[in-house]
Scaffold this active site. Structure first.
Site, PDB file in Angstrom:
ATOM      1  N   ASP A   9       1.261   2.018   9.505  1.00 20.27           N
ATOM      2  CA  ASP A   9       0.725   1.653  10.828  1.00 20.27           C
ATOM      3  C   ASP A   9       1.810   1.623  11.901  1.00 20.27           C
ATOM      4  O   ASP A   9       1.503   1.351  13.053  1.00 20.27           O
ATOM      5  CB  ASP A   9       0.060   0.276  10.765  1.00 20.27           C
ATOM      6  CG  ASP A   9      -1.214   0.289   9.932  1.00 20.27           C
ATOM      7  OD1 ASP A   9      -1.714   1.388   9.651  1.00 20.27           O
ATOM      8  OD2 ASP A   9      -1.689  -0.809   9.580  1.00 20.27           O
ATOM      9  N   GLY A  37       0.817  -1.220   0.000  1.00 14.97           N
ATOM     10  CA  GLY A  37       0.000   0.000   0.000  1.00 14.97           C
ATOM     11  C   GLY A  37       0.844   1.260   0.000  1.00 14.97           C
ATOM     12  O   GLY A  37       2.035   1.222   0.290  1.00 14.97           O
ATOM     13  N   GLY A  66      -5.037   1.343  10.677  1.00 12.06           N
ATOM     14  CA  GLY A  66      -4.448   0.591  11.785  1.00 12.06           C
ATOM     15  C   GLY A  66      -5.064  -0.790  11.819  1.00 12.06           C
ATOM     16  O   GLY A  66      -6.019  -1.039  12.539  1.00 12.06           O
ATOM     17  N   ARG A 123      -0.067  -5.695  -5.320  1.00 14.88           N
ATOM     18  CA  ARG A 123      -0.122  -6.816  -4.388  1.00 14.88           C
ATOM     19  C   ARG A 123      -0.136  -8.095  -5.209  1.00 14.88           C
ATOM     20  O   ARG A 123      -0.243  -8.067  -6.419  1.00 14.88           O
ATOM     21  CB  ARG A 123      -1.384  -6.732  -3.525  1.00 14.88           C
ATOM     22  CG  ARG A 123      -1.428  -5.471  -2.664  1.00 14.88           C
ATOM     23  CD  ARG A 123      -2.483  -5.605  -1.584  1.00 14.88           C
ATOM     24  NE  ARG A 123      -2.719  -4.336  -0.915  1.00 14.88           N
ATOM     25  CZ  ARG A 123      -2.009  -3.887   0.127  1.00 14.88           C
ATOM     26  NH1 ARG A 123      -1.016  -4.600   0.616  1.00 14.88           N
ATOM     27  NH2 ARG A 123      -2.288  -2.724   0.680  1.00 14.88           N
ATOM     28  N   ASP A 136       5.485  -5.618   5.549  1.00 12.82           N
ATOM     29  CA  ASP A 136       5.861  -6.955   6.020  1.00 12.82           C
ATOM     30  C   ASP A 136       5.828  -7.989   4.893  1.00 12.82           C
ATOM     31  O   ASP A 136       6.738  -8.813   4.772  1.00 12.82           O
ATOM     32  CB  ASP A 136       4.963  -7.376   7.191  1.00 12.82           C
ATOM     33  CG  ASP A 136       3.483  -7.338   6.833  1.00 12.82           C
ATOM     34  OD1 ASP A 136       3.095  -6.512   5.994  1.00 12.82           O
ATOM     35  OD2 ASP A 136       2.714  -8.148   7.394  1.00 12.82           O
TER      36      ASP A 136
END
Ligand code: ATP
Ligand code: MG
Length: 449
Positions: free
Chosen positions: A215, A93, A259, A159, A185
């Site tokens: 986040d 993102g 979040g 993605r 991640d």
């Protein structure tokens, strides 16, 4: 995500491609200065522990205390700049500062190391796979000169799983020596796969990550780039919701912020504007009904002060909205990340129904800034931070470090082994001082239950 790895001396060791034998071209530049403090010596380590109690409980000699390798330029480097070819990719993102990182990497490589062949791979890991048909772009100081003024990423992102074997095929075909990977991640797991395949094939390719997480959920990094810009932008929605709530009888502002697993944006944005009465984050479950539940609390706030303001992180209360949907799965995105129930819509409905049932006047104003907070350009703080992270990444890669990410720990730029960076998530500690500050600022009870 798995359990945190045990952080000991060995876990913090960074993999290198081989001995550094090339004299750094930065040397003349640096030696013109009166001191040599801008070189990093191998012995320059940044302590992992930050309290005497932590250090003494280890009961190991000083040289075995866990410590991060310090980032920065080395006198001797691994790659010969004249022969070095570099790739850059952005995945996952958007996050404020992506373009600044690209710009920082390109300018440091060219102006200081004299590396001139730098290739941008388009649309994330798709960019390495020929059948997608994405062109590879030449990156020069001229092409990146002003990109930091814009949000997003000039390289695009995507993605979805790509085969690391095919990615390494592409890197070998193009004789790429260094790959800079900017992503979250998932991206960093992908980078680990690329490094593994390259290593198995005996290819000397340095894979260095610059972790991207709006986040702030990547561990061993004081704060991730773009986070400050994001929560500053998010706080504008809190100001708006406060104005709405205080301008209507029984006004109730509800703000949903990003979040997924970590509530840092909700906490910081709320602390930035002390208007929130309640902050809800994924780390702390809450109950709606009953004497100690959220709904009763909101009714009391409205009866006492005439209005209320709730800030909710998107990953909060997932079990409640899932239960309402009969535990129905929401599916996954192209990368396999679980899609979330919309907690903002869920709370809006439950709050509205509750106030109707108790016969108390309530005017709900729901604000969801959504992608607005992640697509803005980096603020001055993040612009500085991103350029320094980019410089650290370039120094590390030129010195042959691989399977690592750059970060900042206790105000020093450091090298973090990749397995550690993806070992677990950074989350708000329910008994830590950040959450205590939120409780003090909002006055909300520690738990709604
Ligand atoms: P964010 O979640 O912050 O948006 P991310 O990097 O986690 O960023 P993802 O969409 O999850 O975003 O992953 C980005 C890329 O990394 C995708 O191409 C995805 O297929 C790949 N990836 C994700 N997980 C893995 C994994 N376990 N192994 C290899 N590649 C992965
Ligand atoms: Mg992710």
């Amino acid at each position: 995500m798995g359990e945190p790895l045990t952080v000991d001396h060995e876990a913090l060791a960074v993999r290198t491609l081989g001995p550094c034998r090339v004299t750094s071209p930065l040397l003349p530049l640096l030696s013109a200065r009166p001191t040599t403090q801008h070189y990093i010596d191998e012995g320059d380590k940044v302590l992992f522990d930050d309290t005497l109690a932590m250090v003494s409980s280890r009961k190991v000699p000083i040289e075995e205390l866990p410590s991060f390798e310090a980032a920065g330029p080395r006198r001797k480097i691994y790659f010969d700049p004249a022969k070095t070819r570099v790739g850059i990719v952005t995945c996952g993102g958007l996050c404020p500062g992506l373009n600044n990182v690209i710009r920082g990497v390109v300018t440091e490589l060219t102006t200081h190391y004299g590396v001139t062949r730098i290739f941008g791979f388009r649309n994330g890991y798709q960019g390495f796979i020929a059948r997608y048909g994405h062109d590879v772009v030449d990156l020069t100081p001229q092409t990146v000169a002003t990109i930091g003024e814009d949000g997003g990423t000039i390289l695009g992102t995507s993605r979805g799983q790509q085969d690391p074997e095919e990615i390494v095929d592409c890197l070998s075909r193009m004789n790429i020596n260094i790959l800079f990977v900017i992503g979250g991640d998932g991206t960093l797991r992908g980078a680990g796969e690329i490094a593994r395949v390259a290593n198995e094939r005996g290819e000397k390719i340095a894979v260095v990550g610059i972790p991207k997480t709006i986040d702030n959920d990547i561990p061993f990094i004081d704060q991730s780039f773009g986070f400050q810009t994001a929560f500053a932008k998010a706080s504008e929605s809190i100001v708006a919701a406060h104005a709405e709530a205080t301008s209507a009888p029984g006004g109730l502002g509800l703000v949903r912020l990003m979040g997924r697993h970590s509530g840092f944006i909700a906490c910081y944005a709320s602390l930035a504007k002390s208007d929130a009465d309640v902050v809800l984050i994924p780390e702390i479950p809450f109950t709606l009904d009953g004497e100690g539940g959220l709904l009763n609390y909101l009714r009391r706030r409205i009866e006492e002060t005439g209005h209320a303001l709730v800030v909710v992180a998107e990953g909060a209360g997932q079990e409640l909205s899932a239960a309402e949907n009969g535990g129905q799965s929401t599916g996954t995105d192209a990368s396999g990340n679980r899609k979330l129930h919309d907690v903002g819509v869920f709370l809006s409905r439950r709050i509205t129904d509750y106030f109707a049932s108790v016969g108390v006047e309530m005017n709900l104003k729901y604000i969801d800034p959504s992608y607005v907070i992640r697509s803005v350009p980096a603020n001055p703080y993040d612009s500085v931070y991103t350029i320094r992270l980019a410089h650290a990444a370039v120094h590390a890669a030129m010195a042959g470090r691989t399977e690592m990410v750059v970060g900042r720990w206790r105000r020093r730029f450091i090298h973090i082994p990749l397995p550690l960076a993806i070992s677990h998530r950074n989350q708000v500690d329910p008994s830590g001082d950040l959450w205590m500050s939120v409780l003090e600022a909002t006055g909300q009870p520690p738990r709604f239950q």
